[in-house]
Each structure stands twice: as structure tokens, then as C-alpha cells.
Write an enzyme that holds these catalytic residues in place. Structure first.
Site, mmCIF file in Angstrom:
data_model
loop_
_atom_site.group_PDB
_atom_site.id
_atom_site.type_symbol
_atom_site.label_atom_id
_atom_site.label_comp_id
_atom_site.label_asym_id
_atom_site.label_seq_id
_atom_site.Cartn_x
_atom_site.Cartn_y
_atom_site.Cartn_z
ATOM 1 N N THR A 142 -0.009 4.451 1.624
ATOM 2 C CA THR A 142 0.023 5.032 2.989
ATOM 3 C C THR A 142 0.421 4.034 3.967
ATOM 4 O O THR A 142 -0.093 2.960 4.036
ATOM 5 C CB THR A 142 -1.453 5.632 3.043
ATOM 6 O OG1 THR A 142 -2.101 6.328 2.078
ATOM 7 C CG2 THR A 142 -1.715 6.227 4.364
ATOM 8 N N ASP A 200 -1.618 -1.585 6.538
ATOM 9 C CA ASP A 200 -1.961 -1.257 7.837
ATOM 10 C C ASP A 200 -3.301 -0.886 8.197
ATOM 11 O O ASP A 200 -3.718 -0.827 9.325
ATOM 12 C CB ASP A 200 -1.068 -0.037 8.280
ATOM 13 C CG ASP A 200 -1.217 0.961 7.466
ATOM 14 O OD1 ASP A 200 -2.213 0.987 6.464
ATOM 15 O OD2 ASP A 200 -0.820 2.066 7.911
ATOM 16 N N ASP A 252 0.933 -1.060 0.176
ATOM 17 C CA ASP A 252 -0.061 0.107 0.010
ATOM 18 C C ASP A 252 0.972 1.108 -0.033
ATOM 19 O O ASP A 252 2.165 1.040 0.329
ATOM 20 C CB ASP A 252 -0.910 -0.044 1.295
ATOM 21 C CG ASP A 252 -2.139 1.143 1.167
ATOM 22 O OD1 ASP A 252 -2.262 1.653 0.140
ATOM 23 O OD2 ASP A 252 -2.654 1.262 2.385
#
Length: 792
Positions: free
Chosen positions: A313, A545, A311
């Protein structure tokens, strides 16, 4: 509940929903045994570790053979028995160290619950929750006990880990929630109605954090080999006993001694031990880098990874963001826009990173709320309705205002690597089923994300190691591509909008092969992408996350979660990076390659010994000559060419990516090398037996020298490429053998019962050994050529 506890339960007072349980009420429930007592970790206890390392099939076999030598003597022939003590002790110590490391790190990375008690909110471990506790829920929270919803504000719960259904379930007051699910959007509170082993999915959290030594190709391959060897032991023992009675007469002691000498080297118990040690040491090394390995086979999986899906971010960029600027649209003024943003910032009690940045930069005007729609990664927007101030939404410009000039302007700004959100006014209440309705753009909200300083180096490492990185993000594709391009990720300047990707898995796999950056990816698409890559034979690691990453993390070969991520992601991931550093991932991959590559390397040594031991037992039994070795001879050869070198080789650096077919690949070298060593020893022994002037000890010594030298050359082949310490290792082995062969002092030739004094037999031994070494070298050359051809 026991009878003695029933009166206590009958007197129990119910909690206040707003304040939660009091200390006295908690004590009542603890005394009644109404606690969430499911173990947080499912690792073996100290007693189980000791029993598992002591009571093994191989300790039993070798222990029986050791007992025979203790009875018939001499003790020098029972040296192999002390290896049981050493190996078992090392195994116990290493696993206990790994257990302590895992438990210590697990406490740091544990998913904690926000529980109301005595009017305050406390963060507690899942095991501290008791029946009737009031637990607050927010985005990303893992639901640790069964319960009923007491409060809900746009609460959506993802139950896919329980039901397989990926769509989140909207929860209202009074609805049940199940342990093992997690909050995907909104906030609320639940009351615990079932705790401990009574909960619906009590075992799910236990399984998610279990570490185990099974279910890996490496271990299953080793076990397959060992099972075959076990079946060979009984007929080999019978053949040797019969042969020894026929050749050395009715001396039972000599016959048993020959049987023990033949059988002990057939059992490669050290290979099992070194595999466990290598896994355990890998866990400890990664633990020192703040990396929690929740399942030991994950180390093996990492060695095979060829694709990393990351990912943007939290992986390439830092989690935190900063409000860079607000760009009003149309007739809207910046002051009014900031007031709306401030109101939205406080409307969500558990804001995500983007909304938190907006809230930090815009003070709240204190508008009264009439409805909320928490941000959802699936729909890409959130919002709130205010009494007298209208309905406002904040989200992705290309979702809320697709095809408009405002969306085009947002994409232009996003091309600079910035995150852009659209603030718009809706004609419908945000909690309406038809929301967001018609949206009138009011402003573009520009957020800055800081690229992680270690991200560029990490991407370079993966490129050098032939591991492809795919950036898969829910953000705008152009924005994600700009960030990835700044880190020199190949093909990042041609990002793909996931909304244009085909649904068919085969077609999707083709698109994934040709690009590296994907934006506007939904949680379900992330999962589909992982499956599509796996369908093309890729071993996929997924990092993430947020709750939108859970489905993909669960389906990936290796799920890697950030320590600061949601409890749900940490629960399903095999590996948790507690320091939240993407730069730790190369160390994790390198550790996996080191472990698996080295186990494969030393397996060549152990299985070479097994092959020549089986061949010697069968050939000597069939030919009908005395067994050429005493047990101590094979202990000496095995220790110097396999046992001691293997321990160091198993812990050496190794960067080669592991591949499937472990057993087949190992036997390519071990089988011919073992046959050469066995045949060379038999040829030497038969030739020197014709020398009338040589004593039986000198004849045995010739066989020992031939077998040692050929086995030493196998060690040379396996140890390549050479470094200074590997050179020292081989020379130390040769020096130790020379001491045992020629020196009269302690642990010299008298102890080992060797006599190199007969020149002709030694010459035969050296000639046969040189020929055997040449054949081993030729075999290794052929194997290397085949492996190289297979990689090309």
C-alpha cells in the site's frame, strides 16, 4: 528565562483547552522566548560553508607552496595556486546550491503539527509551536515537543525511537508524552510543557534531518589516503631541499622551486573537492525529481543497495481506496451492515485509508458512541461500541475469524488482488482489555486498490540491475501476492504468511532468501526481516509511508519514505519521495551509483599522480640529480590528464553497483600505474642526461613528454568504455598538450619553458612512454580479470 522576562511570565494567562491559545497569549510566549526554537535543519551556515572550504589542510599546504613561488618567481610556476581559488569557489557555490535545495525541499516535506488557536485548528511548523500550545494528535503524528495528555481516545504512543522498546504505550489523560515519539493508534490532544532545547529529545528531530559529508566508506577511505600523504610531505620536502642544494649549488631559489615542483602534485586536493561536488550535484539532481535527501551519505548507501523491501500500500498501489462491495454474511442485511460501517467510519476522527473508503461509501446513522478501539497495525483490527447497537469490530478476516468459512471466502476474494475486511459483532466492549472477545462475522467488506502505473516498470528496472525486491505487507498474503504477480514480480505466486515465519534470525534469513512476497507482517517483524537480510550481507533499502514502517525504516541501511506518509516515517527516513512516486526510486538508486562509481573512477587518476609524485621525489632526492620539472610542468600535466578530465568523468552516467573495499580496489590500478609513470620518467631523464648536445630544458622536456603520455594512457584506461564525449575529452587533452609543446603563440612552449627540438631525446621519451603505456595496459587487464573473478 532572563530577569526582564520574569514579570511578563508571571502575568501570563493560561490557555483554554478547547480553544487553545489566543493570539495575545501566543505573543506573550514569543516575547518571553518560550518557543520551539530548535533548528529544523542542522546544515552548515553560509559562514561555516565558506570557512570549511577555505580553511582546509590542503589549501594550507598548497597556499604555503604558492606563497614561496610568489616570493621567488616566476609567476608561471605558481599557476597551481590559482587552482586553490577555483576549487574553493566551486566548492562553496555547489554546497550553497545544495543547501538552498535541501532547505526548500525540507519545507515541503516538513512534519507539521495541528495546533488549536483561537478556537480553530491550524497546521504549523514545529518551530512555530510555543509553550502551552494545545496540539491535536492522530495516527502517524510525530510528537514535536514534550507535553501532557489533555484528551485521549484509544491513544497509543510508540516511544521506540527513544527507549528501543517496540511495544506502543497506552496513554491516558494526565500522562506525559515525549518529543521524538509518535502516535501509533488512536487520537487525542497534548499541552506543550517543554519546548525548544528543554525538550527531552530536542536533538532527535535535528539529527533525523541532518545532512552531512562524513561517515561514509568513500570519504573515510579518501581521508585515510590523504593522511598518509600528509605524513610523507615533510620528509619528502627535506630530501628534495637537500638534493637540490647538492646538485644545483647554493641557489636557494632553484632549490625551493624544485621542492615546490615535487610536493604540489603529491596533494590530491581535487579528489576531495570532486567528492563534495559529486555529492552536492547528486542532491540537486534528485531535488529536481522531488526527492529530499536528508543525509548526503545516503547517496553512497543507495549505490550499494542490493535488496529493496517495499510495502504494498502506497508503494505498489495507490494510497487511496474505493469501496467495491459489501457482502453480508448469515442473517445480516446489506442495509443494516452499511449502517454499522457508516457508524464506524465517523467513530474514528483520523481514519486510515481503508476506513476512509468505507466512510465515503456508507453514510453515518448517527449512533451514540460508548467506546472506541482505533485501528492498530499490530493487532490488525479496530472498532467501536454504540449505545443500544452493540459492539462492532472491523479488521483482518484471518485475525478476527481465523479458520472459519468466512476467512476462507475472504482469502479467495483476496486472491484477485482485492483488499478484504471482516465486519463482526463482538460480545465484549471494544475498549475492554480482553477485546475483541468472541466475534460473530456479519459481512465481508471488499475494497479496491489501484496499482500504480509506474510500479511494473520500476520492478523491471530493479531486476535488470540485480536488485531484489521483497514486498512486505500487513495485508493478507494471498492478496498481496496477487497484486505483485500482476506486476510480474518473480516468485510472487507463492506468497508467505508471516505468522508462519520462524522467530530465529538465521532461520528467518533463510526463508527471506527463498521468497519475495510476505503478508500479515507485523511492525516488529518488518524490523526483524531487515535485520535478518542484513545478517546475510545484504544492503537493504526499506520503503514505507505508515507508522507501521517506522521501526524497519530506522534499522534499514537506507530508509525511503513517501512524502504523503506519516510525519514519523519522514522523520526517520534518509530519503523522502515528495511526489509519492515509486518510479522515482530507480532514479535515486541510479544517482547513487553514478556518484560513487565516478568518484572511484577519478580516484584512480588522482592517486596515480600521488604515487608517481612520491616516487619521483624520493628517487630524484636519492639519486642526487636536479629535479626534472618546474612547477608549471606538473601543473600542465596534472590539468590535462587529471584535473579537467576528472571533472567531466565525475558527472558522467554510471550504473555499476558500488561494492565495499574502495581503497583496496582503487590502489590495484593506481599503485602500479603510478609506479610505471614514475619509473618511466626517471629512466627517460637519466638516459637523456647523457646526451651532451641536449640542453637542460630539452632534457626536462623529454621527461615531461614521457610522464604526460603515460598519464594520458592511464586516463584512457579509466575512461573506458568510450563514448563520443570521452573520445573528445582525450583528444582535446592531447591537442592542448601538443599546443603547449610545439606552438610559439600564447600559452605555447615559451610560456611552459619546453623545447622539443632535440630529436634523439624526443625519440627516447616516446619509446619509454610506449613501453610504459603497455605496462599500464597490462596492469589494467590483470585488475579487470581479478575484479571479474571477484564478482563471479
Amino acid at each position: 528565562m532572563s530577569t526582564a522576562q520574569e514579570p511578563l511570565a508571571a502575568l501570563r494567562t493560561e490557555p483554554d483547552v478547547r480553544t487553545g491559545l489566543s493570539a495575545a497569549q501566543v505573543a506573550e510566549r514569543v516575547a518571553a522566548g518560550e518557543t520551539n526554537d530548535v533548528p529544523a535543519r542542522a546544515g552548515r551556515t553560509v559562514g561555516q560553508i565558506v570557512r570549511a572550504n577555505v580553511f582546509t589542510r590542503f589549501n594550507a599546504i598548497v597556499g604555503v607552496l604558492f606563497a614561496i613561488i610568489l616570493v621567488i618567481g616566476p609567476i608561471q610556476d605558481g599557476l597551481f595556486g590559482f587552482v586553490i581559488i577555483i576549487n574553493t569557489g566551486i566548492g562553496i557555490v555547489q554546497e550553497l546550491r545544495a543547501k538552498r535545495t535541501l532547505e526548500r525541499l525540507a519545507i515541503v516535506g516538513e512534519a507539521r503539527s495541528r495546533v488549536r488557536r483561537d478556537g480553530a485548528v491550524a497546521e504549523l511548523s514545529p518551530s512555530a509551536v510555543v509553550l502551552d500550545d494545545v496540539i491535536e494528535l492522530g495516527p502517524g503524528d510525530k510528537i514535536v515537543v514534550d507535553g501532557v495528555v489533555l484528551a485521549a481516545d484509544g491513544l497509543e504512543v510508540d516511544e521506540s525511537l527513544l527507549t528501543g522498546e517496540s511495544d506502543p504505550v497506552h496513554k491516558q489523560i494526565g500522562d506525559p508524552v515525549l518529543s521524538g515519539s509518535f502516535v501509533s493508534a488512536g487520537t487525542g490532544a497534548q499541552q506543550a510543557t517543554k519546548v525548544g532545547r528543554e525538550a527531552y529529545a530536542a536533538k532527535l528531530a535535528e539529527e533525523a534531518s541532518r545532512f552531512t559529508l562524513v561517515d561514509s566508506e568513500l570519504r573515510s577511505g579518501i581521508n585515510k589516503i590523504l593522511k598518509i600523504i600528509t605524513y610523507l610531505l615533510v620528509p619528502a620536502a627535506a630530501l628534495i631541499i637537500y638534493s637540490q642544494f647538492r646538485t644545483v649549488g647554493s641557489d636557494l631559489d632553484d632549490a625551493l622551486r624544485g621542492m615546490v615542483a615535487a610536493l604540489v602534485p603529491m596533494v590530491p586536493e581535487g579528489l576531495v573537492l570532486l567528492t563534495s561536488i559529486a555529492f552536492a550535484v547528486g542532491v540537486i539532481r534528485l531535488g529536481k525529481r522531488q526527492c529530499l535527501v536528508q543525509e548526503l551519505p545516503a547517496i553512497e548507501g543507495l549505490a550499494r543497495v542490493d535488496t529493496v523491501c517495499a510495502d504494498k500500500t502506497g508503494t505498489l498501489t495507490e494510497n487511496g481506496m474505493r469501496l467495491a462491495r459489501v457482502q453480508p454474511l448469515g442473517e445480516h442485511e446489506e442495509e443494516g451492515v452499511r449502517a454499522v460501517l457508516g457508524a464506524l467510519g465517523v467513530a474514528d476522527p483520523r481514519p486510515n485509508a481503508s476506513l476512509a473508503a468505507v466512510s465515503d461509501g456508507c453514510p453515518s446513522p448517527g449512533w451514540p458512541l460508548t467506546g472506541t478501539a482505533p485501528f492498530s497495525s499490530a493487532r490488525k483490527w479496530g472498532g467501536a461500541s454504540f449505545d443500544g447497537h452493540g459492539h462492532w469490530v472491523l479488521g483482518a478476516p484471518d485475525v478476527l475469524a481465523d479458520g472459519t468459512p468466512e476467512a476462507a471466502e475472504a482469502e479467495r476474494i483476496g486472491a484477485e488482488g482485492l483488499r478484504v475486511l471482516l465486519l463482526g459483532r463482538s460480545d465484549l466492549a471494544v475498549d475492554s482489555p480482553q477485546a475483541p472477545g468472541r466475534v460473530t462475522p456479519a459481512a465481508l467488506v471488499v475494497l479496491e486498490q489501484k496499482v500504480r502505473p509506474e510500479a511494473a516498470g520500476t520492478l523491471r528496472y530493479f531486476a535488470e540491475q540485480d536488485v531484489e525486491v521483497k514486498v512486505i505487507s500487513g495485508d493478507n498474503a494471498v492478496s498481496v501476492g496477487a497484486v505483485a504477480a500482476s506486476l510480474d514480480l518473480p516468485r510472487a505466486r507463492t506468497p508467505v504468511d508471516a505468522r508462519e515465519l520462524p522467530a530465529d534470525r538465521e532461520a528467518l534469513a533463510g526463508e527471506l532468501e527463498g521468497a519475495t512476497v510476505f503478508g500479515r507482517v507485523t511492525p516488529a517483524q518488518k524490523r526483524d526481516m531487515v535485520g535478518a537480510l542484513q545478517s546475510r550481507g545484504h544492503t537493504v533499502a526499506m520503503t514505507g509511508d505508515g507508522v507501521n514502517d517506522v521501526l524497519a525504516l530506522k534499522d534499514a541501511d537506507i530508509g525511503v519514505a513517501m512524502g504523503s506518509g506519516s510525519p514519523a516515517t519522514r522523520a526517520v527516513a534518509q530519503i523522502v519521495l515528495l511526489d509519492n512516486s515509486f518510479a522515482t526510486l530507480p532514479h535515486v538508486v541510479a544517482e547513487g551509483r553514478r556518484v560513487i562509481g565516478n568518484i572511484e573512477r577519478v580516484a584512480n587518476l588522482f592517486l596515480t599522480k600521488t604515487v608517481y609524485s612520491v616516487l619521483l621525489a624520493i628517487a630524484i632526492g636519492g639519486i642526487g640529480v636536479p629535479f626534472p620539472f618546474l612547477p608549471r610542468h606538473l601543473t600542465l600535466i596534472g590539468s590535462l590528464t587529471i584535473g579537467i578530465p576528472a571533472f567531466f568523468l565525475a558527472l558522467a552516467p554510471n550504473t555499476e553497483r558500488a561494492r565495499s573495499g574502495f581503497v583496496r580496489r582503487v590502489l590495484r590500478l593506481a599503485a602500479p600505474s603510478g609506479v610505471v609513470a614514475g619509473l618511466g620518467t626517471i629512466v627517460t631523464y637519466l638516459l637523456v642526461r647523457g646526451a651532451a648536445s641536449a640542453t637542460p630544458i630539452q632534457q626536462s622536456t623529454a621527461a615531461v613528454v614521457t610522464l604526460y603520455l603515460i598519464a594520458l594512457w592511464v586516463l584512457v584506461v579509466v575512461a573506458r568504455p568510450f563514448t563520443w564525449w570521452k573520445t573528445v575529452l582525450v583528444l582535446a587533452s592531447a591537442a592542448s598538450f601538443a599546443h603547449a609543446l610545439f606552438s610559439p603563440i600564447v600559452f605555447g612552449r615559451q610560456f611552459w619553458e619546453l623545447d622539443p627540438g632535440h630529436g634523439p631525446t624526443m625519440l627516447i621519451a616516446l619509446i619509454v612512454a610506449l613501453a610504459g603505456a603497455a605496462l599500464v595496459e597490462l596492469s589494467a587487464f590483470v585488475v579487470d580479470r581479478r575484479l571479474a573473478a571477484g564478482r563471479s
